[in-house]
Design an enzyme around this catalytic site. Structure first.
Site, mmCIF file in Angstrom:
data_model
loop_
_atom_site.group_PDB
_atom_site.id
_atom_site.type_symbol
_atom_site.label_atom_id
_atom_site.label_comp_id
_atom_site.label_asym_id
_atom_site.label_seq_id
_atom_site.Cartn_x
_atom_site.Cartn_y
_atom_site.Cartn_z
ATOM 1 N N LYS A 1 0.826 -1.213 0.000
ATOM 2 C CA LYS A 1 0.000 0.000 0.000
ATOM 3 C C LYS A 1 0.862 1.266 0.000
ATOM 4 O O LYS A 1 2.069 1.215 0.279
ATOM 5 C CB LYS A 1 -0.935 -0.043 1.213
ATOM 6 C CG LYS A 1 -1.979 -1.170 1.137
ATOM 7 C CD LYS A 1 -2.944 -1.106 2.315
ATOM 8 C CE LYS A 1 -4.022 -2.168 2.211
ATOM 9 N NZ LYS A 1 -4.989 -2.101 3.349
ATOM 10 N N TYR B 1 -12.355 -1.744 -3.756
ATOM 11 C CA TYR B 1 -12.859 -1.915 -2.388
ATOM 12 C C TYR B 1 -14.379 -1.769 -2.316
ATOM 13 O O TYR B 1 -14.915 -1.464 -1.235
ATOM 14 C CB TYR B 1 -12.175 -0.925 -1.447
ATOM 15 C CG TYR B 1 -10.770 -1.346 -1.027
ATOM 16 C CD1 TYR B 1 -10.564 -2.459 -0.211
ATOM 17 C CD2 TYR B 1 -9.656 -0.622 -1.426
ATOM 18 C CE1 TYR B 1 -9.289 -2.849 0.176
ATOM 19 C CE2 TYR B 1 -8.370 -0.999 -1.038
ATOM 20 C CZ TYR B 1 -8.197 -2.110 -0.236
ATOM 21 O OH TYR B 1 -6.931 -2.491 0.159
ATOM 22 N N GLU C 1 -9.406 -10.057 -8.044
ATOM 23 C CA GLU C 1 -8.454 -8.974 -7.774
ATOM 24 C C GLU C 1 -7.229 -9.071 -8.688
ATOM 25 O O GLU C 1 -6.660 -8.051 -9.084
ATOM 26 C CB GLU C 1 -8.058 -9.003 -6.299
ATOM 27 C CG GLU C 1 -9.242 -8.658 -5.383
ATOM 28 C CD GLU C 1 -8.935 -8.795 -3.902
ATOM 29 O OE1 GLU C 1 -7.801 -9.193 -3.537
ATOM 30 O OE2 GLU C 1 -9.841 -8.509 -3.097
ATOM 31 N N HIS D 1 -2.176 -5.332 1.420
ATOM 32 C CA HIS D 1 -3.474 -5.988 1.188
ATOM 33 C C HIS D 1 -3.218 -7.444 0.834
ATOM 34 O O HIS D 1 -2.205 -7.770 0.216
ATOM 35 C CB HIS D 1 -4.200 -5.309 0.019
ATOM 36 C CG HIS D 1 -5.377 -6.087 -0.487
ATOM 37 N ND1 HIS D 1 -6.630 -5.996 0.080
ATOM 38 C CD2 HIS D 1 -5.483 -7.014 -1.481
ATOM 39 C CE1 HIS D 1 -7.455 -6.819 -0.553
ATOM 40 N NE2 HIS D 1 -6.785 -7.444 -1.501
ATOM 41 N N ASN E 1 -2.005 0.286 6.806
ATOM 42 C CA ASN E 1 -1.505 -1.000 7.307
ATOM 43 C C ASN E 1 -0.654 -1.778 6.301
ATOM 44 O O ASN E 1 -0.587 -3.006 6.349
ATOM 45 C CB ASN E 1 -2.659 -1.839 7.861
ATOM 46 C CG ASN E 1 -3.691 -2.159 6.804
ATOM 47 O OD1 ASN E 1 -3.555 -1.748 5.645
ATOM 48 N ND2 ASN E 1 -4.717 -2.898 7.186
HETATM 49 P P1 IDP Z 1 -8.006 -6.639 5.602
HETATM 50 O O1 IDP Z 1 -7.166 -5.698 4.749
HETATM 51 O O2 IDP Z 1 -7.228 -7.179 6.770
HETATM 52 O O3 IDP Z 1 -8.664 -7.718 4.790
HETATM 53 P P2 IDP Z 1 -10.622 -5.372 5.733
HETATM 54 O O4 IDP Z 1 -11.553 -5.489 6.903
HETATM 55 O O5 IDP Z 1 -10.953 -6.107 4.489
HETATM 56 O O6 IDP Z 1 -9.161 -5.747 6.268
HETATM 57 O O7 IDP Z 1 -10.489 -3.806 5.428
HETATM 58 C C1 IDP Z 1 -9.861 -3.369 4.227
HETATM 59 C C2 IDP Z 1 -8.925 -2.220 4.564
HETATM 60 O O8 IDP Z 1 -9.700 -1.108 5.027
HETATM 61 C C3 IDP Z 1 -7.940 -2.484 5.698
HETATM 62 O O9 IDP Z 1 -6.792 -3.193 5.291
HETATM 63 C C4 IDP Z 1 -7.613 -1.086 6.155
HETATM 64 O O10 IDP Z 1 -6.677 -0.445 5.277
HETATM 65 C C5 IDP Z 1 -8.961 -0.396 6.013
HETATM 66 N N1 IDP Z 1 -9.717 -0.442 7.284
HETATM 67 C C6 IDP Z 1 -10.408 -1.494 7.791
HETATM 68 N N2 IDP Z 1 -10.965 -1.197 8.974
HETATM 69 C C7 IDP Z 1 -10.621 0.092 9.227
HETATM 70 C C8 IDP Z 1 -10.889 0.994 10.319
HETATM 71 O O11 IDP Z 1 -11.571 0.652 11.293
HETATM 72 N N3 IDP Z 1 -10.346 2.248 10.205
HETATM 73 C C9 IDP Z 1 -9.624 2.662 9.130
HETATM 74 N N4 IDP Z 1 -9.335 1.836 8.095
HETATM 75 C C10 IDP Z 1 -9.823 0.576 8.134
HETATM 76 MG MG MG Z 2 -10.151 -7.619 3.329
#
Ligand code: IDP
Ligand code: MG
Length: 141
Positions: free
Chosen positions: A11, A51, A128, A117, A114
């Site tokens: 990312k 997304y 994807e 992905h 984070n």
């Molecule tokens: P994942 O990437 O671990 O699969 P997902 O729940 O699919 O997590 O969420 C997609 C992305 O959305 C996350 O990787 C993160 O960048 C962002 N995200 C998810 N939850 C939050 C939140 O509570 N606050 C801000 N960003 C979030």
């Molecule tokens: Mg996810």
């Protein structure tokens, strides 16, 4: 898309901080093989579509803004049981909850920013991967 492949994205936080090489090395040491890769900056439309499953969630607009904020690096990776293996290797969404030695524990800043992905199912890995790569671009088909 064979089930030994998955889609990852380094990312914009991690790519912009020059951590791509370290993350790729970490994944290769974990047994993942790089099948396809590119560097690009997502448009708002691309990030929104990628997304789309999260549309309506409170973090959706923040997520799209973050994912378009700089260059990122989509890649197809190969390993036996790739989807589950990569989810384990990247760790929990929030780096504060990620296990020691995972990519997010090592390189992520926050739950939103984070670092990486990873597809969450074989079906999504296929969708994807096709979002970013033509079939002909993934070596060995
Ligand atoms: P994942 O990437 O671990 O699969 P997902 O729940 O699919 O997590 O969420 C997609 C992305 O959305 C996350 O990787 C993160 O960048 C962002 N995200 C998810 N939850 C939050 C939140 O509570 N606050 C801000 N960003 C979030
Ligand atoms: Mg996810």
């Amino acid at each position: 898309m064979p089930s030994n492949r998955t889609l990852t994205i380094i990312k914009p936080d991690a790519f912009g901080a020059g951590k791509a090489g370290k993350i790729i090395a970490h994944l290769e040491q974990g047994g993942f093989r790089l099948v396809a890769a590119r560097v690009m900056q997502l448009s708002g439309a691309q990030a929104g579509e990628f997304y789309a499953i999260h549309k309506g969630r409170p973090f959706y607009s923040e997520l799209v803004e973050f994912m378009t904020s700089g260059e990122c690096m989509p890649m197809i990776l190969e390993k036996d049981g790739a989807v589950a293996a990569l989810r384990e290797a990247i760790g929990a969404t929030d780096p504060a909850e990620a296990d020691a030695g995972t990519v997010r524990k090592l390189y992520a800043e926050s739950k939103g920013r984070n670092a990486i992905h990873a597809s969450d199912s074989d079906e999504n890995a296929e969708r994807e991967s096709r979002f970013f790569f033509a079939e002909s671009e993934a070596i060995r088909g």
